[in-house]
Motif scaffolding. Structure first.
Motif, short mmCIF file in Angstrom:
data_model
loop_
_atom_site.label_atom_id
_atom_site.label_comp_id
_atom_site.label_asym_id
_atom_site.label_seq_id
_atom_site.Cartn_x
_atom_site.Cartn_y
_atom_site.Cartn_z
N SER A 1 5.01 59.88 -47.45
CA SER A 1 5.27 61.10 -48.14
C SER A 1 6.89 61.50 -47.86
CB SER A 1 4.43 62.19 -47.77
OG SER A 1 4.24 62.36 -46.09
N ILE A 2 7.09 61.41 -46.61
CA ILE A 2 8.56 61.50 -46.18
C ILE A 2 9.43 60.69 -46.79
CG2 ILE A 2 10.31 61.41 -44.16
CD1 ILE A 2 8.44 63.95 -43.93
N ALA A 3 9.03 59.38 -46.88
CA ALA A 3 10.13 58.32 -47.54
C ALA A 3 10.22 58.90 -48.85
CB ALA A 3 9.53 57.02 -47.40
N PHE A 4 9.26 59.25 -49.82
CA PHE A 4 9.22 59.57 -51.16
C PHE A 4 10.00 60.81 -51.46
CE2 PHE A 4 7.63 61.92 -54.92
CZ PHE A 4 7.71 61.02 -55.63
N VAL B 1 2.69 66.83 -50.67
CA VAL B 1 1.35 66.46 -49.86
C VAL B 1 0.29 67.07 -50.51
CG1 VAL B 1 2.72 66.65 -47.71
CG2 VAL B 1 1.94 68.96 -48.89
N THR B 2 0.45 68.04 -51.58
CA THR B 2 -0.60 68.54 -52.37
C THR B 2 -1.18 67.50 -53.35
OG1 THR B 2 0.55 70.89 -52.40
CG2 THR B 2 -1.22 70.45 -54.05
N VAL B 3 -0.39 66.90 -53.94
CA VAL B 3 -0.71 65.78 -54.82
C VAL B 3 -1.36 64.49 -54.12
CG1 VAL B 3 -0.03 63.88 -56.55
CG2 VAL B 3 1.00 66.07 -56.77
N MET B 4 -1.00 64.34 -53.01
CA MET B 4 -1.40 63.03 -52.04
C MET B 4 -2.60 63.70 -51.17
SD MET B 4 1.97 61.38 -50.51
CE MET B 4 0.94 60.21 -49.71
N GLY B 5 -3.03 64.86 -51.20
CA GLY B 5 -4.37 65.25 -50.72
C GLY B 5 -3.97 65.58 -49.21
N ALA C 1 -0.18 68.23 -43.11
CA ALA C 1 0.75 68.69 -44.24
C ALA C 1 1.78 69.83 -43.81
CB ALA C 1 -0.15 69.57 -45.25
N GLN C 2 1.36 70.49 -42.80
CA GLN C 2 2.19 71.72 -42.18
C GLN C 2 3.41 71.14 -41.61
OE1 GLN C 2 0.43 74.65 -39.76
NE2 GLN C 2 -0.95 75.39 -41.39
N VAL C 3 3.29 70.12 -40.75
CA VAL C 3 4.50 69.49 -40.12
C VAL C 3 5.48 68.93 -40.97
CG1 VAL C 3 5.17 67.74 -38.48
CG2 VAL C 3 3.00 69.22 -38.04
N GLN D 1 1.24 78.36 -43.06
CA GLN D 1 0.18 78.61 -42.30
C GLN D 1 -0.80 79.56 -43.25
OE1 GLN D 1 2.08 81.32 -39.35
NE2 GLN D 1 2.03 79.59 -37.89
N VAL D 2 -0.14 79.96 -44.45
CA VAL D 2 -1.20 80.56 -45.45
C VAL D 2 -1.68 79.89 -46.30
CG1 VAL D 2 -1.06 82.43 -47.59
CG2 VAL D 2 0.25 83.12 -45.29
N ALA D 3 -0.73 78.86 -47.00
CA ALA D 3 -1.03 77.88 -47.90
C ALA D 3 -1.72 76.79 -47.50
CB ALA D 3 0.17 77.28 -48.85
N MET D 4 -1.61 76.33 -46.44
CA MET D 4 -2.26 75.04 -45.70
C MET D 4 -2.76 75.38 -44.31
SD MET D 4 0.39 72.44 -46.98
CE MET D 4 2.00 73.05 -46.27
N PRO D 5 -3.72 76.26 -44.38
CA PRO D 5 -4.39 76.64 -42.96
C PRO D 5 -5.19 75.54 -42.34
CG PRO D 5 -5.93 77.41 -44.80
CD PRO D 5 -4.67 76.70 -45.41
N ILE D 6 -5.02 75.49 -40.91
CA ILE D 6 -5.70 74.36 -40.33
C ILE D 6 -6.86 74.62 -40.20
CG2 ILE D 6 -5.69 73.20 -37.96
CD1 ILE D 6 -2.64 73.91 -37.66
#
Length: 308
Positions: free
Chosen positions: A69-72, A241-245, A251-253, A303-308
């Motif tokens: 993900s980072i490389a992409f 990250v959304t597309v990769m699931g 995802a947050q980090v 924190q809102v869109a990708m809660p732990i």
């Protein structure tokens, strides 16, 4: 507004207080900033990366997803920056600095202390360590190639890549971990001491580096670079990250890390190769200052869109 103020004063503000302390210290005392950078680059950061690689309990799946993900995202930003530079008619020197300012971010000096403050779960720091490794491999290969090639110092840029200790430290850490090798306790304690020193020294050095940066309000290329670095990059990261699931803390980090300001090393490399150092330094300074607001907003968003 309450959540913004809470996030800013409890997470972002302590980091910038330390950065300002480095800025103020450099204003008062004639310290050698280049020596501080070398201490980080050749001693503290390699020690930190070795410990994180050796101690990492991340699964192969997480390692792969973070790396890809980072490389992409970095590849997309690199290509997009190149296209924009060409469309706007930048010179080869300006193009190289514009690309590097947008693509390479402060993965260590600022982002690592940020993850330490933001998360109690140690996995966040381990993920950031992987991001640092991916980022540094890209910077000390592609980034150095980009600036070196544009300034006519390609051979020097290529040779400099193999002088970076983090590559060999990372390989050593992987070997030690795979072979389950035990490190002699006095050596391990010494390395651990270096890792605990890293955060404070990194932030103070960043402030001292910013003190030596000249700034001009008239360069519109800087603001375009800031928009790409601080807003577009984390937006692309969120989409990836959304597309990769990828979910939760991983995802947050990733998204927060991609919202970091331009890496100070971009300016240092531009200075080293005498390739538009003013442009690079201004990109670092403005993006760092503006990131106090943008990173706060990104933290609230994830924190809102990708809660732990």
């Amino acid at each position: 507004m309450d959540i913004f103020l809470y996030t800013f004063f409890n997470i972002i503000f302590p980091i910038f207080i330390t950065i300002f302390a480095g800025y103020a210290f450099r204003s008062r005392f004639p310290i050698d900033v280049r020596s501080l950078v070398k201490i980080q680059l050749y001693l503290l950061l390699p020690a930190l990366l070795f410990v994180k690689v050796y101690e990492s309990e991340l699964s192969g799946e997480i390692l792969t997803s973070v790396t890809l993900s980072i490389a992409f995202v970095m590849t997309v930003i690199y290509v997009l920056s190149f296209v924009i530079a060409r469309l706007r008619g930048y010179s080869s020197e300006d193009t190289s600095v514009f690309i590097n300012s947008n693509t390479f971010y402060n993965a260590a000096n600022l982002s690592l202390p940020l993850m330490n403050l933001l998360y109690t779960n140690p996995i966040a720091v381990s993920i950031q360590a992987i991001i640092i490794i991916v980022h540094n491999i890209a910077f000390f290969t592609i980034g150095m190639f980009t600036v070196g090639n544009s300034s006519g110092n390609l051979r020097r840029a290529i040779s400099s890549i193999f002088k970076m200790p983090f590559i060999y430290v990372m390989i050593t850490g992987i070997i030690f971990k795979r072979l389950n090798m035990t490190i002699w306790d006095p050596i391990w304690q010494s390395i651990s001491l270096l890792t605990t020193t890293y955060t404070g020294v990194a932030l103070l050095t960043l402030g001292a580096q910013l003190r030596e940066t000249n700034f001009s309000f008239g360069n519109m290329r800087i603001y375009l670079s800031n928009i790409i670095r601080l807003l577009l990059a984390p937006s692309i990261a969120f989409a990836v990250v959304t597309v990769m699931g990828i979910e939760g803390i991983v995802a947050q980090v990733i998204v927060i890390a991609m919202g970091a300001p331009t890496a100070v090393n971009v300016a240092l490399m531009a200075i080293e190769f005498d390739n538009r150092p003013e442009f690079a330094s201004q990109a670092v300074l403005t993006s760092t200052v503006l990131s106090a607001v943008t990173l706060t907003l990104i933290i609230i968003f994830v924190q809102v869109a990708m809660p732990i």
